[in-house]
Every structure is written in structure tokens, then in C-alpha cells.
Design a protein around this motif. Structure first.
Motif, PDB file in Angstrom:
ATOM      1  N   ILE A   1       0.842  -1.208   0.000  1.00  5.40           N
ATOM      2  CA  ILE A   1       0.000   0.000   0.000  1.00  5.40           C
ATOM      3  C   ILE A   1       0.876   1.256   0.000  1.00  5.40           C
ATOM      4  O   ILE A   1       0.613   2.211  -0.737  1.00  5.40           O
ATOM      5  CB  ILE A   1      -0.977  -0.015   1.206  1.00  5.40           C
ATOM      6  CG1 ILE A   1      -2.005  -1.134   1.021  1.00  5.40           C
ATOM      7  CG2 ILE A   1      -1.685   1.348   1.339  1.00  5.40           C
ATOM      8  CD1 ILE A   1      -2.976  -1.327   2.162  1.00  5.40           C
ATOM      9  N   PHE A   2       1.941   1.241   0.788  1.00  3.91           N
ATOM     10  CA  PHE A   2       2.799   2.431   0.818  1.00  3.91           C
ATOM     11  C   PHE A   2       3.515   2.645  -0.514  1.00  3.91           C
ATOM     12  O   PHE A   2       3.715   3.782  -0.933  1.00  3.91           O
ATOM     13  CB  PHE A   2       3.800   2.354   1.976  1.00  3.91           C
ATOM     14  CG  PHE A   2       3.279   3.020   3.216  1.00  3.91           C
ATOM     15  CD1 PHE A   2       2.438   2.346   4.084  1.00  3.91           C
ATOM     16  CD2 PHE A   2       3.592   4.334   3.504  1.00  3.91           C
ATOM     17  CE1 PHE A   2       1.921   2.966   5.212  1.00  3.91           C
ATOM     18  CE2 PHE A   2       3.084   4.972   4.627  1.00  3.91           C
ATOM     19  CZ  PHE A   2       2.246   4.283   5.486  1.00  3.91           C
ATOM     20  N   SER A   3       3.893   1.540  -1.168  1.00  2.00           N
ATOM     21  CA  SER A   3       4.590   1.733  -2.437  1.00  2.00           C
ATOM     22  C   SER A   3       3.625   2.168  -3.546  1.00  2.00           C
ATOM     23  O   SER A   3       4.050   2.699  -4.562  1.00  2.00           O
ATOM     24  CB  SER A   3       5.372   0.485  -2.834  1.00  2.00           C
ATOM     25  OG  SER A   3       4.498  -0.589  -2.949  1.00  2.00           O
ATOM     26  N   ASN A   4       2.333   1.935  -3.333  1.00  2.00           N
ATOM     27  CA  ASN A   4       1.339   2.402  -4.309  1.00  2.00           C
ATOM     28  C   ASN A   4       0.474   3.514  -3.727  1.00  2.00           C
ATOM     29  O   ASN A   4      -0.684   3.681  -4.131  1.00  2.00           O
ATOM     30  CB  ASN A   4       0.426   1.235  -4.729  1.00  2.00           C
ATOM     31  CG  ASN A   4       1.198   0.151  -5.435  1.00  2.00           C
ATOM     32  OD1 ASN A   4       1.899   0.409  -6.399  1.00  2.00           O
ATOM     33  ND2 ASN A   4       1.111  -1.066  -4.937  1.00  2.00           N
ATOM     34  N   SER A   5       1.020   4.279  -2.811  1.00  2.00           N
ATOM     35  CA  SER A   5       0.181   5.233  -2.073  1.00  2.00           C
ATOM     36  C   SER A   5      -0.377   6.334  -2.973  1.00  2.00           C
ATOM     37  O   SER A   5      -1.396   6.928  -2.655  1.00  2.00           O
ATOM     38  CB  SER A   5       0.961   5.841  -0.915  1.00  2.00           C
ATOM     39  OG  SER A   5       2.100   6.511  -1.394  1.00  2.00           O
ATOM     40  N   GLU A   6       0.276   6.583  -4.076  1.00  2.00           N
ATOM     41  CA  GLU A   6      -0.223   7.662  -4.946  1.00  2.00           C
ATOM     42  C   GLU A   6      -1.508   7.276  -5.673  1.00  2.00           C
ATOM     43  O   GLU A   6      -2.286   8.135  -6.043  1.00  2.00           O
ATOM     44  CB  GLU A   6       0.852   8.063  -5.963  1.00  2.00           C
ATOM     45  CG  GLU A   6       1.983   8.808  -5.276  1.00  2.00           C
ATOM     46  CD  GLU A   6       2.959   9.423  -6.244  1.00  2.00           C
ATOM     47  OE1 GLU A   6       2.752   9.290  -7.456  1.00  2.00           O
ATOM     48  OE2 GLU A   6       3.926  10.016  -5.765  1.00  2.00           O
ATOM     49  N   THR A   7      -1.681   5.965  -5.863  1.00  3.06           N
ATOM     50  CA  THR A   7      -2.872   5.525  -6.601  1.00  3.06           C
ATOM     51  C   THR A   7      -3.871   4.776  -5.712  1.00  3.06           C
ATOM     52  O   THR A   7      -4.975   4.480  -6.170  1.00  3.06           O
ATOM     53  CB  THR A   7      -2.467   4.596  -7.759  1.00  3.06           C
ATOM     54  OG1 THR A   7      -1.663   3.547  -7.213  1.00  3.06           O
ATOM     55  CG2 THR A   7      -1.689   5.341  -8.830  1.00  3.06           C
ATOM     56  N   ALA A   8      -3.478   4.482  -4.472  1.00  2.00           N
ATOM     57  CA  ALA A   8      -4.365   3.686  -3.610  1.00  2.00           C
ATOM     58  C   ALA A   8      -5.640   4.464  -3.278  1.00  2.00           C
ATOM     59  O   ALA A   8      -5.640   5.691  -3.251  1.00  2.00           O
ATOM     60  CB  ALA A   8      -3.638   3.311  -2.327  1.00  2.00           C
ATOM     61  N   SER A   9      -6.709   3.698  -3.019  1.00  2.00           N
ATOM     62  CA  SER A   9      -7.984   4.350  -2.689  1.00  2.00           C
ATOM     63  C   SER A   9      -7.963   4.827  -1.241  1.00  2.00           C
ATOM     64  O   SER A   9      -7.062   4.480  -0.469  1.00  2.00           O
ATOM     65  CB  SER A   9      -9.128   3.360  -2.896  1.00  2.00           C
ATOM     66  OG  SER A   9      -9.071   2.362  -1.896  1.00  2.00           O
ATOM     67  N   LEU A  10      -8.979   5.584  -0.883  1.00  2.00           N
ATOM     68  CA  LEU A  10      -9.096   6.103   0.477  1.00  2.00           C
ATOM     69  C   LEU A  10      -9.120   4.964   1.503  1.00  2.00           C
ATOM     70  O   LEU A  10      -8.389   4.993   2.511  1.00  2.00           O
ATOM     71  CB  LEU A  10     -10.393   6.917   0.591  1.00  2.00           C
ATOM     72  CG  LEU A  10     -10.669   7.542   1.951  1.00  2.00           C
ATOM     73  CD1 LEU A  10      -9.957   8.871   2.077  1.00  2.00           C
ATOM     74  CD2 LEU A  10     -12.170   7.769   2.136  1.00  2.00           C
ATOM     75  N   THR A  11      -9.941   3.950   1.224  1.00  3.85           N
ATOM     76  CA  THR A  11     -10.042   2.835   2.181  1.00  3.85           C
ATOM     77  C   THR A  11      -8.728   2.056   2.257  1.00  3.85           C
ATOM     78  O   THR A  11      -8.336   1.611   3.332  1.00  3.85           O
ATOM     79  CB  THR A  11     -11.184   1.874   1.767  1.00  3.85           C
ATOM     80  OG1 THR A  11     -11.209   1.794   0.350  1.00  3.85           O
ATOM     81  CG2 THR A  11     -12.512   2.322   2.289  1.00  3.85           C
ATOM     82  N   GLU A  12      -8.049   1.925   1.144  1.00  4.90           N
ATOM     83  CA  GLU A  12      -6.766   1.216   1.166  1.00  4.90           C
ATOM     84  C   GLU A  12      -5.728   1.991   1.976  1.00  4.90           C
ATOM     85  O   GLU A  12      -4.933   1.396   2.704  1.00  4.90           O
ATOM     86  CB  GLU A  12      -6.271   0.979  -0.265  1.00  4.90           C
ATOM     87  CG  GLU A  12      -7.046  -0.142  -0.962  1.00  4.90           C
ATOM     88  CD  GLU A  12      -6.781  -0.229  -2.458  1.00  4.90           C
ATOM     89  OE1 GLU A  12      -7.133  -1.246  -3.048  1.00  4.90           O
ATOM     90  OE2 GLU A  12      -6.226   0.732  -3.027  1.00  4.90           O
ATOM     91  N   LEU A  13      -5.751   3.304   1.845  1.00  8.40           N
ATOM     92  CA  LEU A  13      -4.793   4.115   2.618  1.00  8.40           C
ATOM     93  C   LEU A  13      -5.052   3.975   4.114  1.00  8.40           C
ATOM     94  O   LEU A  13      -4.113   3.820   4.911  1.00  8.40           O
ATOM     95  CB  LEU A  13      -4.880   5.584   2.196  1.00  8.40           C
ATOM     96  CG  LEU A  13      -4.357   5.911   0.791  1.00  8.40           C
ATOM     97  CD1 LEU A  13      -4.599   7.372   0.462  1.00  8.40           C
ATOM     98  CD2 LEU A  13      -2.872   5.606   0.665  1.00  8.40           C
ATOM     99  N   TRP A  14      -6.330   4.006   4.504  1.00  6.35           N
ATOM    100  CA  TRP A  14      -6.642   3.835   5.933  1.00  6.35           C
ATOM    101  C   TRP A  14      -6.297   2.428   6.396  1.00  6.35           C
ATOM    102  O   TRP A  14      -5.772   2.230   7.488  1.00  6.35           O
ATOM    103  CB  TRP A  14      -8.122   4.145   6.202  1.00  6.35           C
ATOM    104  CG  TRP A  14      -8.358   5.614   6.337  1.00  6.35           C
ATOM    105  CD1 TRP A  14      -8.964   6.443   5.445  1.00  6.35           C
ATOM    106  CD2 TRP A  14      -7.937   6.452   7.430  1.00  6.35           C
ATOM    107  NE1 TRP A  14      -8.961   7.739   5.904  1.00  6.35           N
ATOM    108  CE2 TRP A  14      -8.337   7.781   7.122  1.00  6.35           C
ATOM    109  CE3 TRP A  14      -7.262   6.217   8.622  1.00  6.35           C
ATOM    110  CZ2 TRP A  14      -8.082   8.856   7.972  1.00  6.35           C
ATOM    111  CZ3 TRP A  14      -7.009   7.291   9.470  1.00  6.35           C
ATOM    112  CH2 TRP A  14      -7.418   8.586   9.145  1.00  6.35           C
ATOM    113  N   TRP A  15      -6.582   1.471   5.545  1.00  8.88           N
ATOM    114  CA  TRP A  15      -6.249   0.069   5.876  1.00  8.88           C
ATOM    115  C   TRP A  15      -4.728  -0.074   6.035  1.00  8.88           C
ATOM    116  O   TRP A  15      -4.242  -0.725   6.949  1.00  8.88           O
ATOM    117  CB  TRP A  15      -6.791  -0.829   4.771  1.00  8.88           C
ATOM    118  CG  TRP A  15      -6.627  -2.311   4.937  1.00  8.88           C
ATOM    119  CD1 TRP A  15      -6.030  -3.150   4.057  1.00  8.88           C
ATOM    120  CD2 TRP A  15      -7.090  -3.135   6.020  1.00  8.88           C
ATOM    121  NE1 TRP A  15      -6.085  -4.447   4.512  1.00  8.88           N
ATOM    122  CE2 TRP A  15      -6.730  -4.470   5.723  1.00  8.88           C
ATOM    123  CE3 TRP A  15      -7.754  -2.880   7.215  1.00  8.88           C
ATOM    124  CZ2 TRP A  15      -7.019  -5.540   6.566  1.00  8.88           C
ATOM    125  CZ3 TRP A  15      -8.044  -3.955   8.063  1.00  8.88           C
ATOM    126  CH2 TRP A  15      -7.680  -5.257   7.734  1.00  8.88           C
TER     127      TRP A  15
END
Lengths: 304, 465
Positions: free
Chosen positions: B218-232
Motif C-alpha cells: 500500500i505504501f509503495s502504491n500510495s499515490e494511486t491507492a484508494s481512500l479505504t486502502e490508505l486507511w487500511w
């Protein structure tokens, strides 16, 4: 201290006993399913003992695809012969892995006339396929398999042994079921450059590394020696792909022709062209397999 | 040599047998074996760093003797001890950061030069044993402690292998007297030690190491991750770092108990805290109390004016951030917590603003999670992007990072930690539970660990600090 050691010792023995019991029952539980070579990739679940088969297939997923779903029956009907397929999909079937199964096949007293080694070029440039810890997760626990695994020169063999044993307690093993579907109906809609690039990165983690290739050639030689020492006639097959030639194809083909003169080498890279015959970029769907098996059979008969 | 490795298991079994087969009343030999084992343990990473830990030990050992024997020179001696220890830390941990930051700063004001990034390998555990040695010298200076006269005892204290590379940062006042006394095997303590080790292994290998790949992804894709993925992702990182670090501390405590030592508690269910002050009383307790005793109180503590108090808090938290690593992200993390802590104790606590417990817990947990973004991000820009994403609904609500194994591990963790939140650790069943039930539970957990733990021998996060 003595009390502590006795209690710890008793606890460990109890734990090992329970684990052993669980493994035993899991073995019975899984074995009660009706597995065939066509509906499982667990080779020890279906491997015959003291049998003679006409064809033995080794390789990675492209070799395994000759048996998946109804493809196994198609093969046997086209060739009008019996076949055992020990190829492994899911990035688990490296050359060492396939050599391990080949040795197991012979040690169980089996024989084959023809060995078809489906040699996808990526296999010769990727050492990772033999490094997977979960390599034997679909196999029942057999002491002789453990011994052969330890005999392997693989760096990860102790990890693989550990995972082989512990996998028999996990839900993947308990829930192992035959895949009784009969067709691959999916069709590749278009060649996707990005997806292919991603796929190549996984299939060639070190690119076209010469050192890896040389090591794989040595391993291949050992496998060939085992097969030929047991009287198998060898056929190398480079499988078809929707995009045609795999990276490193020329080097692999040249090596096979130079190193193994007199053996059949069938280069089928472009034998089946057309997206409609594939469910992804390099796996034939059932329609594609029908077309391909005729070609494969023709190729083998013609060369004879 | 990692606690979660096969080689450590072999090492410890051999050492345990030798250690307890020393004749009774042979303290010297018990300590000699302990010291030797600790040096083997540390040298396993890189034997060259043994000279570093020896130098740190020797400096504080001789320094403390000098302080005690030559009281008139105690200030300069303490100064030398501080200089050596902080100098080592500065060189190995901060030189690269400061040199490159200085050059970047000079470049930005017009001095054109190629930025040099020094490649200095960080000796594992240097922050931990340096702080341990420093506190000893300062305690002797303050006459809170008598200097040790035995180099074997003192060197064993600094290099005590169960807690050497990731704490708890033990005070000499607690650990040294235990080293100076003959240890006798205690059945109950040894049993508790094994429970702590089991719980530590479960937290590390079944929870932290299972969360790690998801967090990394998730951190390596943080620019494209969704809101829920970032919180997860940030929720899982919160779980990962807690389980990773507290597992090490608990295994350290367990190993120490098996050897007849009691280490201080380093974590006390921090995520159940209902305010930020309580969180810091429960998280990495050995470091927090170290900063309190050796930095915050000498700065005047809380008996100062409001502004000075806020400044003291900021100083302590910035140093705490820097202690974790030479990066602006850690400084930002420290500053963020300084603001939270300052606001809480200067205004909220003083005005006795009462909030419902559940809200207090939720808000504290929320703030701590947001803070972890700074801690985990590769640089301050990524942290900024990530935090912005956490509050951007336009990122969408898709989710690709949930699997059964992960959820099962989280459920197991929350269940035991919540159930035993008033006990000393998550698997502390107490005496109320009968032995057959306890054994059944241990057998079940051990089997789950065997089946579902990640056996890739992942290093502990705090080894980097």
C-alpha cells in the motif's frame, strides 16, 4: 530445573503427537477424494506404482495445461495412448522440481516410453521456480519424498521440507478438492503490452542472465541423464504462445540442438496463432488445445 | 541472529544448558558465560562491531569508576563519557543525514556542490546500548548508583543479549544488581518466560510479518491507492509496528526470565489508551522514562511556565524522533506528537475536559495512526501525499488487500489483548485457569503459529534504530 525440563519435554512430545495425528487424519481425509491426473496438480496423489505409461509429461504450467480440465482425455484420445503428467503450474515447477518428480516416478517402479519435456524458454532463465517454499503443498506426506528433497542440491531444501510437513496442517491441504471443470472457455481479447511486460518481469526475474541459463542447462542435463538412463525417449517441446516467441527462445533452441543431437526438438512457438485459442497470453484454452494436440501428435509422428 | 530464527533456537538451547550447569555459587562463571554468549549473539551480525560495544562498555565502566573515585573530576569525566557515546552515535547514525542535509541546504542558497551521501552501515542496536551505558554513567554521576567494580558484570549488563538490540533499555539500577547476584532457576518464572516467548512469536510471526507485505504494497502504491486502502494500510502499519516491537520486548523478557532475570515492562496495551498522555505512558516505556529522567526533568520538567513546558515537550519529542532515525520523517513524527502531547497536558488535562471513554480511545487511536504515516513514509513528500489521500474521498473506496489469514491474525491479537488487558501480557492467563485448559490453549496456539506464521525470518523493525 528437572521438573521444568520434564514438563517442557512432555509438552513437546504431546504437541508432536497431536501434530502427527492431525497429519495422519488429514492424509486420510484428502485421500478419500477421487483425484485423477486431470483434476489435481498433486502428483503424489495420483502417481501410479509399478506401471508402464506411454507418455510422461514434464514442465511448468504449459506442460500442466496438457492435462488440465478435459485436456488430459483429449491428449490420450488424440495419441491413443496413456499419459502421466507431472508438470507443475503456479510457478512451482522448475527443472529441479521436475527432476525430483521424475526420480519419484522411477523409484515407484514406473516406466515410460516417451518423455515430453515442455520446455518454456522462461524456465531456462528463472531459478526462482525451484526456490518456492510451498513447492510440495499439494503433495501427501511421504518419507521417501522427504529423502529425495534432502538429496536435492537446492539452497532452500530445508525450508521446503519444513513447509512440506507443516502444509499438511493448513487449510489449503484439508480443503484440497478435485477440479472437475471440463473446459477453459476464456478467450484472450487482445495482446496487452503492459500485462506482457509485467508477466515477463515475473518470468524472467534476472532478465536473460547467462549465469542462470548455464546453471539451468546443467540441471537440465541431470534430468535428461536420469530419463535416458531409464530408457525414456526424449522430446523437447517449446510450447505455443499468443505472442509467438518468448525472450531467450533462440538461445534455448540452439542449446537443445547442440547439446542433445538426435533427440526430438519441436519448436511450437508460433504453431497456434490467434487470440481465440488462448485464455491468456500463453495458455491455450480448450479450443486451442484441440488444435494444438493434433499438431503435437503430427509433429511427433512425423519426426519418428 | 534473530529471535525468530532456527539458529537462535539452537544457540539458546546450548547456552541455556551451559548456563544452568554452572556450579552453584559460581557467579563469576555464570556471568562469564553470559558475557561470552552475548558477544557471540552480537558478533553474529558483524563481528567487527564487537569493538564498538566493547568501547562503549569500557568508556562508561572506566568513566563511572573515575566519577566515583575522583569526585573533583567528575564533570570532565562525564563529559568525556558523553562525548564518546554521543560521538559514536553521531558518526554511525547521523553523519550521513547531517552531511547530505547541510549540502542540500547550501545548494539551495546558491553554493553549487555535488551532494555526497555517506554510506555508513548502522551497527544494530547502537541506540539501545548507547542509551543504556549513558544512563549508567549519569546515574553514577548523580550518586543514584554505585559504580560497578567488575568489568565482567558491567560488560554483561551492557551486552545482555535478550535485550541488547531492541530493548527494553534497561537501567543499571534494575539489571546490574541482578547480574551481581547468583541466579537460581525458578520454575514459575521459567514457565512465564515460555508463555511470553510464545506470545511474542505469535505477535511477530503471525501478525506483524503477515501485515508487513500488505503495508509495503500500500505504501509503495500510495499515490494511486484508494481512500479505504490508505486507511487500511496505516491501520495495519499501526498493528505491525506494535506487534513487531512489543513482541521483541516480550521475547526479551521471556528469555531473561528463563535465565533468572526480570526486565522492565516496555508496553502496556498502548492502543487501549484513552488519551495521548496515557498512550506515551504505555508505549516504549523504557525509552519514554529515559527521556523523562535524563532530558525532560533536567530541562525543568513540568514545573515551568506554559511556554517553557511546551518548548520542553517539543525538545524531548524531537530528540525522540531523531533517536528513531536520521530522517526528516522521524523529526516530523516527533513534532506531531509533541503538539498532541502539549495540547493535551497544557490545556485539555488542565481544564479537566471530560470526554466519553470510547470517544477518547477512538480519537487517541486515530491521532496515533495518522502519526504513523510520518514514521513509515520513505520521505516527507510521501508522508504529505499519504496524509492528503487519507482525507480525499475522491480516491474512492475500492479494497484489494484483505485476506482471511490477515483477518484471522488480527482477530486473534485483539481477542487476547482485550481479554487480558489488565494482565501483564496478552497470553497471561493467570492462575484462575486450570492446567488442562491452559495446556490445550498453548497447544492450539503453538499449532496455529506453526501453520500460519511467516517463517521468512523477517528482521524486527526496531533493529534499524
Amino acid at each position: 530445573m528437572r521438573r521444568f525440563l520434564i514438563k517442557v519435554g512432555f509438552f513437546v512430545i504431546l504437541w508432536l503427537f497431536l501434530i502427527g495425528t492431525a497429519i495422519f487424519f488429514s492424509h486420510l481425509w484428502v485421500k478419500r477424494q477421487k483425484f485423477t491426473n486431470a483434476n489435481t496438480e498433486g502428483n503424489l496423489l495420483i502417481m501410479p506404482k509399478g506401471n508402464g505409461v506411454d507418455y510422461l509429461v514434464l514442465g511448468i504450467s504449459h506442460g500442466r495445461n496438457l492435462s488440465r480440465r478435459s485436456h488430459h482425455q483429449l491428449f490420450e484420445s488424440v495419441f491413443n495412448a496413456t499419459m502421466v503428467n507431472l508438470a507443475q503450474g503456479e510457478s512451482l515447477g522448475g527443472i529441479e522440481n521436475q527432476h525430483l518428480y521424475l526420480r519419484t516416478f522411477y523409484e515407484k517402479g514406473n516406466k515410460t516410453n516417451d518423455l515430453i519435456l515442455v520446455l518454456s524458454p522462461s524456465l531456462m532463465f528463472n531459478a526462482d521456480t525451484d526456490q518456492s517454499d510451498i513447492m510440495l503443498y499439494r503433495e501427501p506426506l511421504e518419507l521417501s519424498m522427504m529423502r529425495r528433497l534432502i538429496d536435492m542440491g537446492n539452497d532452500r531444501k530445508w525450508h521446503q521440507l519444513f513447509f512440506y510437513i507443516k502444509s499438511k496442517l493448513g487449510h489449503h491441504w484439508w480443503m484440497l478438492k478435485p477440479d472437475n471443470k471440463t473446459h477453459f472457455d476464456g478467450v484472450l481479447t487482445a495482446i496487452d503490452g503492459d500485462a506482457m511486460k509485467e508477466g515477463f518481469q515475473l518470468a524472467y526475474p534476472n532478465g536473460l542472465d547467462l549465469k542462470t541459463f548455464q546453471n539451468r542447462c546443467q540441471e537440465l542435463n541431470q534430468l535428461v541423464n536420469t530419463a535416458e538412463a531409464n530408457g525414456a525417449k526424449l522430446t523437447f517441446v517449446i510450447p505455443p504462445a499468443a505472442f509467438g516467441y518468448w525472450p531467450g527462445h533462440g538461445a534455448v533452441l540452439a542449446h537443445l540442438k547442440r547439446q542433445y543431437p538426435g533427440r526430438r526438438v519441436l519448436d511450437h512457438s508460433e504453431a497456434v496463432m490467434g487470440n481465440a485459442f488462448y485464455y491468456d497470453h500463453h495458455h491455450l484454452n480448450t479450443e486451442g488445445m484441440k488444435k494444438y494436440l493434433a499438431l503435437l501428435y503430427g509433429g511427433m509422428v512425423r519426426k519418428d | 541472529m534473530l529471535f525468530n530464527s532456527f539458529v537462535f533456537l539452537c544457540f539458546f538451547v546450548v547456552f541455556f544448558a551451559i548456563y544452568w550447569s554452572m556450579p552453584r555459587k559460581a557467579l563469576y562463571w555464570q556471568n562469564a558465560v553470559l558475557l561470552l554468549a552475548s558477544y557471540v549473539f552480537y558478533g553474529w551480525w558483524d563481528w567487527r562491531y564487537l569493538s564498538l560495544i566493547s568501547l562503549a562498555s569500557l568508556t562508561s565502566f572506566l568513566g563511572a569508576l573515575g566519577i566515583e573515585d575522583k569526585p573533583s573530576y567528575k564533570k570532565p569525566i562525564l563529559f568525556i563519557v558523553l562525548l564518546v557515546h554521543l560521538g559514536m552515535l553521531a558518526y554511525f547514525k547521523y553523519a550521513g543525514f547531517f552531511v547530505s542535509s547541510l549540502m542540500l541546504a547550501l545548494n539551495s542558497i546558491g553554493f553549487k556542490m555535488d551532494v555526497v551521501y555517506l554510506q555508513i552501515a548502522l551497527p544494530v542496536g547502537i541506540s539501545f546500548f548507547t542509551f543504556q551505558s549513558l544512563s549508567y554513567a549519569i546515574d553514577v554521576y548523580r550518586r543514584n548508583l554505585t559504580a560497578s567494580r567488575s568489568w565482567i558484570e558491567y560488560f554483561s549488563f551492557v551486552s545482555f543479549f535478550p535485550q541488547l538490540v531492541a530493548g527494553p533499555i534497561e537501567r543499571a539500577g534494575n539489571l546490574l544488581p541482578q547480574i551481581q547476584q547468583q541466579r537460581y532457576f525458578n520454575f514459575e518464572n521459567a514457565g512465564k518466560g515460555l508463555q511470553l516467548i510464545l506470545w511474542g512469536l505469535i505477535k511477530k510471526m503471525m501478525v506483524a510479518d503477515v501485515c508487513a507485505p500488505v503495508v509495503d504494497s500500500i505504501f509503495s502504491n500510495s499515490e494511486t491507492a484508494s481512500l479505504t486502502e490508505l486507511w487500511w494500510g496505516i491501520f495495519l502499519f499501526g498493528v505491525q509496528i506494535y506487534c513487531d516491537f512489543s513482541a521483541y520486548s516480550e521475547m526479551a523478557m521471556g528469555l531473561a526470565l528463563l535465565l533468572g532475570f526480570q526486565l522492565m515492562k516496555n508496553f502496556n496495551y498502548p492502543y487501549f489508551a484513552t488519551n495521548i498522555q496515557a498512550f506515551w505512558k504505555r508505549w516504549h516505556i523504557s525509552l519514554t522514562t529515559w527521556f523523562k529522567d535524563y532530558i525532560f526533568l533536567p530541562l525543568g520538567g513540568s514545573r515551568v511556565g506554559k511556554n517553557r513546558l511546551l518548548l520542553n515537550i517539543v525538545i524531548v519529542f524531537l530528540i525522540s524522533g531523531l533517536w528513531h532515525g536520521a530522517n526528516f520523517t522521524f523529526l516530523a513524527w516527533g513534532f506531531y506528537h509533541a503538539i498532541l502531547y502539549g495540547v493535551y497536558i497544557i490545556w485539555l488535562a488542565k481544564w479537566q475536559i471530560r470526554v466519553p471513554t470510547l470517544f477518547g480511545w477512538f480519537f487517541t487511536f486515530f491521532c496515533v495512526l495518522v502519526g504513523w504515516v510520518f514514521f513509515r513514509a520513505a520521505d516527507i513528500w510521501q508522508a504529505g501525499t499519504y496524509i492528503e489521500g487519507l482525507f480525499s474521498p475522491q480516491r474512492g473506496f475500492s479494497m484489494h488487500y484483505v485476506d482471511v489469514k490477515l483477518l484471522m491474525s488480527l482477530a486473534l491479537l485483539v481477542f487476547f489483548e482485550w481479554l487480558h488487558r489488565h494482565h501483564s501480557f496478552g497470553l497471561d492467563l493467570g492462575s484462575a485457569v486450570s492446567q488442562p485448559i491452559r495446556w490445550s490453549l498453548y497447544l492450539l496456539l503453538l499449532t496455529l503459529w506453526l501453520v500460519y506464521a511467516n517463517f521468512d525470518e523477517q528482521a524486527f523493525i526496531y533493529f534499524d534504530f
